[in-house]
Design an enzyme around this catalytic site. Structure first.
Site, PDB file in Angstrom:
ATOM      1  CE  LYS C 201      -1.804   2.577   3.208  1.00  0.00           C
ATOM      2  NZ  LYS C 201      -1.756   3.932   2.650  1.00  0.00           N
ATOM      3  CD  GLU C 275      13.365   3.681   7.798  1.00  0.00           C
ATOM      4  OE1 GLU C 275      13.374   4.473   8.768  1.00  0.00           O
ATOM      5  OE2 GLU C 275      13.285   4.032   6.625  1.00  0.00           O
ATOM      6  CB  CYS C 309      13.108   8.490   8.405  1.00  0.00           C
ATOM      7  SG  CYS C 309      13.818   7.479   7.106  1.00  0.00           S
ATOM      8  CD  GLU C 406      10.854  11.934  11.934  1.00  0.00           C
ATOM      9  OE1 GLU C 406       9.825  11.344  12.274  1.00  0.00           O
ATOM     10  OE2 GLU C 406      11.721  11.423  11.200  1.00  0.00           O
TER      11      GLU C 406
END
Lengths: 308, 320, 497
Positions: C201, C275, C309, C406
């Site tokens: 997906k 991840e 990331c 983040e």
């Protein structure tokens, strides 16, 4: 690296230690800057600027007054069909050819540059090298392209390198001093950076990559390293030092790549023949061909451009 | 294993009786046996539960059949303290040279060999293992320790890689320990299972907080005496006794636990612990002891260690 | 800068990156890229209308214009896709000779290379990233990833000798919007090489290139059901990972969603790879090659608008060079070109979505409020689309939100340190552990740091480099499992021991 101190002292203190340069990243950055897409009016403006930044050069044993006069004619009017292109920044010759060039370029504003200091090796006694400079200036050269003693640089005699530059600067009087590092012989970007710092501290008006007699000559990456040294010198002193990549620059595309590097490293102030020059003998015609291609839309042939 | 267990009580009893016969003759004044107080092991020390609680385990075989002994019943705070200790010991243990860790674990094997009879005796009276079976389990456990001692400075070379990236870079990957591993040791086999569970984590440079077999905590604590008298630094291995369902959830939520190693048949407990582990994205390893052949050399394989390492990849330009 | 600002102090000479020689627009041609007005679900080798009957729009974040509409997969669609993958696994893919599997994957790699130009354009249109990045990074690396793992298909026994490596079954994979095609490659290539089949997906804001990849699967005659691509938002992803027919789940995305997935899989015995996020320290020592470090800092935080990331979002600078580094950064930022992602000279493209833009704005506001000093590149922002200027914060403390959370945008927080120990402590003082950078000319110091940094990828004197042969993945809350290299096979295999 040791602090370099000159017995005579110089106008500026050297940094205690030149910063290291990472080969891989500096080359990557230079390549990335080469990927700027320079099209249309940007291309035309850049190429016209490149013509005015050119040090049109002949440095051969067989140079003669006739050859130099022909080169000067090209310098003054690079493209017979378009008087708005040029003139170039300077004509660069051996000392004995200086009077011919001075005569041919009189009143034009085109500078006469002379190589000196036992060009290209620099391996003569200092008094002789200084006399070489004085004679060239006496002949009328207003720019002197000296070579550093690479042997001294590589054997760690930094003070000697510094002194020779400082004394050459003194011998130049009012003439501008370009210091050729001959980067192709220095082995690493670290040494190029160190030599750049020494040259600027000792009084260089320009730093220049190469004599044109050694391969590799100018590369985008080595030019970037030297521009970064100029930037740090500017940060520290506020003085703008010029840059001259020389040798191996043959195409308009290469010239535009260098202009991008200058623009994005030092900014607008350096986009002038007063602070950036190309040392080249065959670049001019390719630039002219590209300019004509942009003007007419047709790809150009070599026979339509004079090979002076 | 169960069937063998059932088949052997008589034999084991016989062995134990032999042992009893070697004690002073009944005609002399009978000496009162000194009982051992079993304590948990944390930070290199033998401790009671901070809660003061205990539970009893009863000897199922041997001369002491029916005797009950008090075992500390670890509390949430014992778990917390053990994690703190293990976390503090991690830098030292992982910072030792692999050669040194190998020697220390080999030393553990030596000490176990010297105390083999005692370990076998514990298995015998706690689980009713026959003398032969108990000795066999102890020997297998010692051999497993030795096998992992040998892995100490070798697994890295097999797990690491030099990666040929398409560019002017030197690139390599190396295994590194995860940190504190909280282990739910198998109920059975209580010693070989414990050793099989913790050695891969320890040899990789992790420190452990272990909840010992609820069924046989004594053998685990005797094993700790081997650990204490070998050169394993304090805090590297910490063993708590008590109820997994009480203490493990706190370990699963503890932020300084990097991984859970669950050797349990209890699906509901495992699921609960896995859910709690999510809080800090712990690595969770799940094993079902009843499906495992503990004698298999696959439990000494590289893959067992790989479960307790992180791969670190380092890039550096190659230039002048 | 505006003329109303105070003139710079006379003592500080300033570089001027003005308009002396400006670059003309250099847009990448789009006429060769045909985007279908509507995209169905790719299930069992064919395009299927969603059982939900619903579609959603995919817009270009640089113009807010609708690019196409995309099917929304419901639970029934997920079930159909997983069933197709199961059939393909049992009847075709797991029985195929490994080398034959590899040959299909090689074909995929080649097709991606052939279609590189159109994939790059689609990626930049759909996601907003500069064409120079999709052209030079995303698409070539995606092809390389398939090419690399194709070669592993028949060599798994060599990778794990004596362990009898075998596939897991059906892999359910959910990928993010920051590197849409590249993340699809990272997920699909190793799964297929190891003999698994896939239901993937893509992110709802960037489905386009994954759907183009589905078209490639058809072109290379990949057996039906081996890879199924279903589109949708969070609910579709949740249905996929929870589906009992899925044996393996791989997710790349935020730590918050990763935790939801880990929780939903508790007790299921499904194998999981995560991840997740990061807050990487990029550590610059005074003895570093400073000018190259500047490039690494710039690339580390502004590459892909900071939607990375492993972005080097916390700059730790040795105090003695802090002022110099900040000055150089500001000068360098003045040369960054923000704008049309399809312009070949664009360095910073559009923020991927309005939602992400709002999140960035919120955290930047928090940074200002907490007393950090903001500097944004003086680049004009286009009137339409989602944009945020490259921004740095100085005077940042570890306790500031912008130093801990983040941001996933072009925003750098700058902190200082005095000793290597302090740098290490600050670098590791985070619950993330994906990546880190170290800049120093001293090899011993670099390795001292590299050994002690708790991060899965450590870049020494470089940053944001990726390669199919190089394992990638995090420590701590940045997730577990590795992608890339030999280590990237393990998450898709069962091994003995």
């Amino acid at each position: 690296m040791a602090m370099v101190s000159s017995p005579r002292g110089g106008p500026y203190a050297l940094p205690f230690r030149s910063p290291p340069v990472d080969q891989v990243y500096v080359e990557e950055r230079a390549v990335a800057l080469g990927k700027r897409s320079i099209k249309k009016e940007t291309k035309v403006a850049g190429l016209r600027l490149a013509v005015r930044m050119m040090d049109l050069t002949t440095l051969e044993g067989k140079d003669s007054p006739g050859k130099v006069r022909s080169l000067c004619a090209k310098a003054l009017r690079p493209l017979d069909t378009d008087p708005t292109i040029g003139p170039v920044g300077a004509v660069c010759v051996y000392p004995n050819m200086v009077p011919v060039a001075v005569e041919a370029l009189k009143g034009s504003g085109v500078h006469v540059a002379s190589v000196a200091t036992a060009f290209p090796s620099g391996l003569s006694p200092l008094p002789i090298k200084l006399e070489d400079v004085r004679r060239a200036v006496d002949f009328g050269a207003d720019e002197i392209d000296m070579v550093i003693d690479r042997g001294a640089m590589l054997s760690g005699e930094y003070a000697r390198v510094y002194d020779e530059i400082a004394q050459t600067k003194e011998a130049c009087g009012a003439a501008h001093l370009k210091v050729i590092l001959e980067t192709g012989e220095l082995g690493t970007y670290d040494t190029v950076r160190h030599a750049s710092d020494i040259a600027m501290a000792a009084g260089a008006d320009f730093i220049k990559t190469s004599t044109g007699k050694i391969t590799p000559a100018a590369t985008p990456a080595v030019t970037l390293v030297m521009l970064e040294a100029i930037r740090d010198f500017f940060y520290a002193t506020g003085r703008r030092i010029g840059m001259k990549p020389a040798g191996g620059i043959r195409t308009a595309k290469q010239a535009l790549h260098y202009l991008v590097i200058v623009k994005e490293t030092l900014g607008d102030a350096w986009l002038t023949p007063d602070l950036f020059r190309f040392g080249a003998s065959t670049l001019l015609n390719d630039v002219l061909m590209q300019l004509e291609k942009e003007r007419t839309g047709a790809y150009q042939g070599q026979d339509y451009f004079s090979k002076d | 294993m169960n069937s063998e267990l059932d088949a052997t009580p008589a034999a084991s009893l016989a062995v134990a009786t032999q042992a009893e016969l070697q004690t002073p003759a009944p005609t002399e004044r009978r000496r009162l046996r000194v009982q051992k107080t079993y304590k948990m092991f944390a930070g290199g020390q033998f401790i009671r539960s901070e809660s003061g609680r205990y539970f009893q385990v009863t000897d199922v075989s041997g001369a002491t059949t029916g005797e009950a002994e008090n075992i500390p019943l670890a509390s949430r705070k014992d778990g917390r303290d053990a994690v703190k200790i293990a976390h503090g010991a991690w830098a030292g243990w992982s910072g030792k040279t692999a050669y040194n860790r190998g020697q220390i674990l080999y030393r553990l094997g030596e000490v176990m060999e010297a105390r083999a009879a005692e370990l076998a005796h514990d298995l015998h009276r706690s689980l009713g293992l026959s003398g032969d079976l108990a000795r066999a389990e102890v020997e297998a456990s010692i051999d497993r320790v030795l096998s992992f001692a040998g892995w100490s400075d070798k697994f890295q070379a097999l797990l690491c890689s030099s990666n040929p990236v398409a560019g002017p870079h030197f690139n390599f990957s190396v295994p590194e320990p995860m940190g504190v591993v909280a282990t739910l040791a198998p109920r059975r086999p209580s010693l070989l299972g414990l050793v099989s569970a913790i050695l891969p984590a320890l040899v990789a440079g992790n420190t452990c907080v272990v909840l010992a077999s609820e069924e046989d905590p004594r053998t685990a604590l005797s094993f700790c005496e081997c650990v204490a008298t070998s050169d394993v630094p304090a805090g590297v291995l910490n063993v708590l006794t008590g109820k997994a369902s009480e203490v493990a959830p706190h370990l699963a939520r503890h932020q300084e636990v990097a991984a859970l190693d669950l050797w349990t048949e209890d699906d509901a407990l495992a699921r609960q612990l896995e859910e709690l582990a999510v809080g800090t994205v712990k690595r969770v390893r799940r094993r079902t002891p009843s499906t495992i052949d503990f004698s298999s050399s696959s439990l000494e394989s590289l893959a067992t260690i790989e479960r307790f390492v992180e791969m670190k990849t380092v890039w550096h330009p190659v230039g002048v | 800068m505006s003329m109303t600002h105070d003139p710079p102090k006379a003592a500080v000479p300033a570089l001027d990156f003005g308009a002396a020689w400006t670059y003309a627009p250099a847009p990448e041609a789009t006429d060769h890229v045909k985007i279908k007005p509507r995209h169905e679900l790719f299930i069992d080798g064919s395009w299927q209308a969603p059982r939900s009957g619903r579609y959603f729009d995919s817009i270009s974040p640089s113009s807010e214009a609708k690019l196409t509409e995309v099917a929304e997969a419901s639970e029934a669609d997920v079930d159909a896709a997983v069933s197709a993958a199961r059939r393909a696994y049992e009847q075709v893919w797991s029985r195929m000779k490994p080398l034959e599997r590899g040959k299909y994957i090689y074909r995929i790699a080649r097709r991606i290379q052939e279609k590189a130009r159109e994939l790059a354009v689609a990626e930049s249109l759909d996601g907003g990233k500069p064409i120079k990045e999709s052209r030079d990074v995303d698409i070539p690396l995606a092809a390389a990833h398939f090419f690399y793992y194709a070669g592993w298909a028949d060599k798994l026994d060599h990778a794990f000798p004596g362990s009898n490596p075998r596939p897991l079954g059906v892999a359910g994979q959910v990928i993010p919007w920051n590197f849409p095609l590249l993340m699809a490659a990272w997920k699909i290539a190793p799964a297929l090489a190891c003999g698994n089949t896939v239901v993937l997906k893509p992110a709802e804001t960037t489905p386009l290139t994954a759907l183009m990849l589905a078209e490639i699967f058809r072109e290379v005659d990949l057996p039906p059901g081996v890879v199924n691509i279903i589109t949708g938002a969070g609910a579709t992803g949740a249905a996929l990972v929870r589906h009992p027919g899925v044996d393996k789940v791989a997710f790349t995305g935020s730590t918050a969603v990763g935790k939801q997935i880990q929780k939903s899989l508790a007790g299921s015995r499904k194998k999981l790879t995560l991840e997740l996020g990061g807050k990487a320290a990029n550590i610059v020592f005074a003895d570093a090659p400073i000018d190259q470090a500047i490039e690494g800092i710039i690339g580390g935080i502004f590459f892909n608008q900071g939607h990375v990331c492993c972005a080097g979002s916390r700059l730790l600078v040795e105090e003695s060079v802090h002022d110099l580094v900040v000055r150089k950064l500001k000068d360098r930022m003045a040369t960054l070109r923000l704008g049309d992602p399809l312009d070949k000279n664009t360095d910073v493209g559009a923020i991927n979505s309005r939602m992400q833009l709002e999140k960035i704005r919120e955290l930047v506001a928090a940074g200002e409020q907490e007393g950090a000093e903001r500097f944004s590149a003086p680049c004009p922002l286009p009137p339409r689309g989602f944009w945020f200027p490259p921004t740095i914060f100085t005077n940042v403390s570890l306790s500031h939100r912008i130093a801990r959370e983040e941001i996933f945008g072009p925003v750098l927080s700058i902190l200082t340190f005095r000793t290597p120990e302090e740098a290490l402590e600050k670098a590791n003082n985070t619950f993330y552990g994906l990546s880190a950078g170290i800049w120093t000319d001293k090899g011993a110091k670099l390795f001292w740091m590299a050994n002690r940094l708790r991060a899965g990828v450590v870049w020494g004197n470089t940053y944001n480099k990726f390669d199919p042969t190089s394992p990638f993945g995090g420590y701590k809350e940045s997730g577990f499992g590795r992608e890339g290299g030999k280590a990237g096979l393990l998450p898709y295999l069962e091994v003995n021991g």
